[in-house]
Structures are given as C-alpha cells and as structure tokens.
Design a protein around this motif. Structure first.
Motif, PDB file in Angstrom:
ATOM      1  N   GLN A 135     -11.281 -11.959 166.191  1.00  9.58           N
ATOM      2  CA  GLN A 135     -10.478 -10.841 166.710  1.00  9.58           C
ATOM      3  C   GLN A 135      -9.004 -11.229 166.870  1.00  9.58           C
ATOM      4  O   GLN A 135      -8.320 -10.765 167.774  1.00  9.58           O
ATOM      5  CB  GLN A 135     -11.049 -10.330 168.041  1.00  9.58           C
ATOM      6  CG  GLN A 135     -12.451  -9.741 167.883  1.00  9.58           C
ATOM      7  CD  GLN A 135     -12.901  -9.005 169.126  1.00  9.58           C
ATOM      8  OE1 GLN A 135     -12.838  -9.542 170.231  1.00  9.58           O
ATOM      9  NE2 GLN A 135     -13.353  -7.786 168.945  1.00  9.58           N
ATOM     10  N   PHE A 168      -2.260  -4.064 171.398  1.00 10.40           N
ATOM     11  CA  PHE A 168      -3.355  -4.116 172.378  1.00 10.40           C
ATOM     12  C   PHE A 168      -3.665  -2.730 172.945  1.00 10.40           C
ATOM     13  O   PHE A 168      -4.800  -2.445 173.297  1.00 10.40           O
ATOM     14  CB  PHE A 168      -3.023  -5.102 173.506  1.00 10.40           C
ATOM     15  CG  PHE A 168      -2.998  -6.542 173.046  1.00 10.40           C
ATOM     16  CD1 PHE A 168      -3.987  -7.027 172.185  1.00 10.40           C
ATOM     17  CD2 PHE A 168      -2.000  -7.407 173.452  1.00 10.40           C
ATOM     18  CE1 PHE A 168      -3.968  -8.351 171.747  1.00 10.40           C
ATOM     19  CE2 PHE A 168      -1.976  -8.734 173.024  1.00 10.40           C
ATOM     20  CZ  PHE A 168      -2.963  -9.210 172.160  1.00 10.40           C
ATOM     21  N   ASP A 169      -2.658  -1.873 173.032  1.00  8.39           N
ATOM     22  CA  ASP A 169      -2.896  -0.517 173.514  1.00  8.39           C
ATOM     23  C   ASP A 169      -3.753   0.272 172.514  1.00  8.39           C
ATOM     24  O   ASP A 169      -4.627   1.044 172.904  1.00  8.39           O
ATOM     25  CB  ASP A 169      -1.552   0.198 173.724  1.00  8.39           C
ATOM     26  CG  ASP A 169      -1.725   1.587 174.324  1.00  8.39           C
ATOM     27  OD1 ASP A 169      -1.819   1.671 175.567  1.00  8.39           O
ATOM     28  OD2 ASP A 169      -1.803   2.570 173.559  1.00  8.39           O
ATOM     29  N   PHE A 171      -5.735  -1.103 170.111  1.00 10.56           N
ATOM     30  CA  PHE A 171      -6.996  -1.784 169.766  1.00 10.56           C
ATOM     31  C   PHE A 171      -7.510  -2.629 170.937  1.00 10.56           C
ATOM     32  O   PHE A 171      -7.629  -3.851 170.824  1.00 10.56           O
ATOM     33  CB  PHE A 171      -6.789  -2.677 168.532  1.00 10.56           C
ATOM     34  CG  PHE A 171      -6.280  -1.939 167.334  1.00 10.56           C
ATOM     35  CD1 PHE A 171      -7.151  -1.275 166.478  1.00 10.56           C
ATOM     36  CD2 PHE A 171      -4.918  -1.908 167.055  1.00 10.56           C
ATOM     37  CE1 PHE A 171      -6.674  -0.585 165.372  1.00 10.56           C
ATOM     38  CE2 PHE A 171      -4.435  -1.221 165.948  1.00 10.56           C
ATOM     39  CZ  PHE A 171      -5.309  -0.558 165.101  1.00 10.56           C
ATOM     40  N   PRO A 172      -7.832  -1.977 172.061  1.00 10.08           N
ATOM     41  CA  PRO A 172      -8.221  -2.740 173.252  1.00 10.08           C
ATOM     42  C   PRO A 172      -9.509  -3.551 173.038  1.00 10.08           C
ATOM     43  O   PRO A 172      -9.670  -4.612 173.638  1.00 10.08           O
ATOM     44  CB  PRO A 172      -8.423  -1.663 174.318  1.00 10.08           C
ATOM     45  CG  PRO A 172      -8.627  -0.390 173.566  1.00 10.08           C
ATOM     46  CD  PRO A 172      -7.873  -0.526 172.290  1.00 10.08           C
ATOM     47  N   ASP A 173     -10.400  -3.063 172.186  1.00 13.74           N
ATOM     48  CA  ASP A 173     -11.677  -3.753 171.994  1.00 13.74           C
ATOM     49  C   ASP A 173     -11.724  -4.581 170.715  1.00 13.74           C
ATOM     50  O   ASP A 173     -12.539  -5.487 170.596  1.00 13.74           O
ATOM     51  CB  ASP A 173     -12.820  -2.718 171.932  1.00 13.74           C
ATOM     52  CG  ASP A 173     -12.863  -1.858 173.180  1.00 13.74           C
ATOM     53  OD1 ASP A 173     -12.612  -2.408 174.282  1.00 13.74           O
ATOM     54  OD2 ASP A 173     -13.123  -0.641 173.050  1.00 13.74           O
ATOM     55  N   GLU A 174     -10.869  -4.259 169.781  1.00 21.96           N
ATOM     56  CA  GLU A 174     -10.965  -4.885 168.456  1.00 21.96           C
ATOM     57  C   GLU A 174     -10.080  -6.121 168.301  1.00 21.96           C
ATOM     58  O   GLU A 174     -10.358  -6.972 167.472  1.00 21.96           O
ATOM     59  CB  GLU A 174     -10.593  -3.878 167.360  1.00 21.96           C
ATOM     60  CG  GLU A 174     -11.489  -2.644 167.272  1.00 21.96           C
ATOM     61  CD  GLU A 174     -10.996  -1.477 168.119  1.00 21.96           C
ATOM     62  OE1 GLU A 174     -10.188  -1.703 169.053  1.00 21.96           O
ATOM     63  OE2 GLU A 174     -11.422  -0.342 167.853  1.00 21.96           O
ATOM     64  N   GLU A 176      -8.015  -9.364 170.153  1.00 17.06           N
ATOM     65  CA  GLU A 176      -7.882 -10.233 171.333  1.00 17.06           C
ATOM     66  C   GLU A 176      -6.508 -10.883 171.377  1.00 17.06           C
ATOM     67  O   GLU A 176      -5.952 -11.103 172.440  1.00 17.06           O
ATOM     68  CB  GLU A 176      -8.938 -11.349 171.250  1.00 17.06           C
ATOM     69  CG  GLU A 176     -10.355 -10.906 171.581  1.00 17.06           C
ATOM     70  CD  GLU A 176     -10.596 -10.857 173.092  1.00 17.06           C
ATOM     71  OE1 GLU A 176     -10.077 -11.748 173.786  1.00 17.06           O
ATOM     72  OE2 GLU A 176     -11.273  -9.914 173.538  1.00 17.06           O
ATOM     73  N   HIS A 201      -1.366 -13.830 173.401  1.00 20.57           N
ATOM     74  CA  HIS A 201      -1.919 -12.806 174.287  1.00 20.57           C
ATOM     75  C   HIS A 201      -0.714 -12.194 174.993  1.00 20.57           C
ATOM     76  O   HIS A 201       0.405 -12.656 174.803  1.00 20.57           O
ATOM     77  CB  HIS A 201      -2.854 -13.436 175.317  1.00 20.57           C
ATOM     78  CG  HIS A 201      -3.991 -14.205 174.694  1.00 20.57           C
ATOM     79  ND1 HIS A 201      -5.244 -13.665 174.503  1.00 20.57           N
ATOM     80  CD2 HIS A 201      -4.060 -15.469 174.216  1.00 20.57           C
ATOM     81  CE1 HIS A 201      -6.021 -14.564 173.934  1.00 20.57           C
ATOM     82  NE2 HIS A 201      -5.337 -15.660 173.736  1.00 20.57           N
TER      83      HIS A 201
END
Ligand SMILES: *[C@@H]1O[C@H](CO)[C@@H](O)[C@H](O)[C@H]1NC(C)=O
Ligand SMILES: *[C@@H]1O[C@H](CO)[C@@H](O)[C@H](O)[C@H]1NC(C)=O
Length: 204
Positions: A135, A168-169, A171-174, A176, A201
């Motif tokens: 990810q 990150f906004d 793709f919060p789950d896809e 890392e 990150h």
C-alpha cells in the motif's frame, strides 16, 4: 400481294413494334423513377422520424460507462491564512485504483481556483503513479517539482503536505504511505529540508 403492299405492311408492323419498344422503355423508366422516389421518401422518413435508441449492450464493460462525478478534495493554499485547505471539486473518476490516483494527483497539480495558491510548481507533470502490495503509492513527477520550486522550509513542507493530504483523503483505506520520485528516481530531498528518500506518512 404486290411488292408495294408487302412493303407497306412490313413498314407498319415495324412501326408498331418500335412503338412497343418506346412504350416499354418509358414504362421501365417510370417504374425506376417511381421506385427511386419511393426509396428516397422512405429514406428521408427514416432520417426524420426518430427511432428507438439502440439497446445498451447487456454485458457492457463497466469501464466503458462514464462514472458519475465524485467529490474530490484537493489541498490548496489559502493565501490569506497561509494554510492548506481542502477545496472540493467534482471529477469523473476511473474505476481502476492506479488510474484514479493518477487522475487525482494530476487534478491537484492543475487546479488553481481564485484566492488559492497551488503549492506544486508550475509545469510539473505526473509521469506515473502506481501502488505496490504494501500500500505504498509511488508518485513519479517531472523535474519541475524540484527545479521549479521556490525553495524554503515552509514552502517545501506545504508542497509535500498538499500531495500527502490529497492522496490520503482520497484513498484512506488503499494507501498507507507515499514515495515521491522525480523522473523515475528516488530523491533525497525536494529543496534541501525534507528527507524524501523513504515513503512518507503524514507528519502530524
Ligand atoms: C482563507 O482564510 C481566511 C482566514 O481564515 C478566510 O477568511 C477566507 O475566507 C479563506 N479564503 C477562502 C477562499 O476560503
Ligand atoms: C533520510 O532518511 C533515511 C531513512 O530514514 C536515512 O537513512 C537517511 O540518512 C536520511 N537522510 C538524511 C539526509 O537525513
């Protein structure tokens, strides 16, 4: 029968068959003309009268159907407050994850509504985007990202944060972490302050 009578009779029968031939040709021409006219009328009817739209293919490839527009937050700089704020835009996003990532990062690069500053240097292009099995998203930018940067710790942090927050906004789950690349290579830093040699990150 005299020769004269014979000639006259012959002449009149020849005249009669010539008449038949002329009539025959005329009839054929009339028939052809009528046929052509009917055909043209039929054709013009077809082009004027709306027919039912062709049925949608039943087993249509989902990627062929344009998706409905979705809201995407692009993080841009409010030049008054000097903070990154999410600016809502609508995009028809691709179903495929990598293509969607590419679309959103490209949108972030290009979007500059009034009263906002884009923190990505002008002329920057996203060459490629991909996501590995860990990810980690790899974003490969053109060298404008570094060469065109205004420099300074704050500006550098804003550029990187705008990219990370937007990714990150969306793709919060896809996704890392994000690895920034420039022209296909890992870079130590953007303009000297942030260490970009590892996937990033969000700095909280
Ligand atoms: C930018 O921030 C200022 C101060 O917080 C705010 O008043 C202004 O409405 C913001 N501008 C935009 C375009 O959102
Ligand atoms: C950048 O981070 C990596 C990994 O944490 C580290 O090995 C490297 O020394 C750092 N570079 C600088 C210039 O601090």
């Amino acid at each position: 029968m005299s020769d004269t009578q014979e000639a006259v009779k012959h002449n009149s029968s020849a005249g009669f068959s010539r008449l038949l031939v002329i009539w025959g040709i005329t009839l054929v021409l009339v028939a052809v003309g009528l046929g052509a006219t009917l055909y043209l009328i039929e054709k013009s009817k077809q082009s004027v009268v709306p027919t039912a739209p062709p049925p949608l293919p039943i087993a249509a490839n989902p990627s062929d159907i344009p998706p409905p527009p979705q809201e995407v937050n692009l993080f841009l700089l409010n030049t008054t407050a000097l903070t990154l704020v999410p600016v809502k835009t609508e995009r028809r996003l691709h179903a495929e994850l990598t293509k969607r990532l590419s679309q959103i990062v490209t949108a972030l690069i290009q979007e500059t509504p009034p009263n906002f500053r884009n923190t990505i240097p002008r002329g920057t292009v996203l060459n490629e985007a991909y996501i590995d099995s860990q990810q980690t998203a790899y974003l490969d930018f053109s060298s404008h990202l570094t060469d065109g940067h205004i420099g300074g710790t704050t500006a550098e942090l804003l550029t990187i944060t705008a990219i990370l927050k937007t990714v990150f906004d969306a793709f919060p789950d896809e996704i890392e972490q994000v690895q920034i690349l420039v022209d296909g290579e890992e870079v130590k830093t953007l303009v000297g302050h942030l260490n970009l040699s590892q996937p990033l990150h969000l700095f909280e």
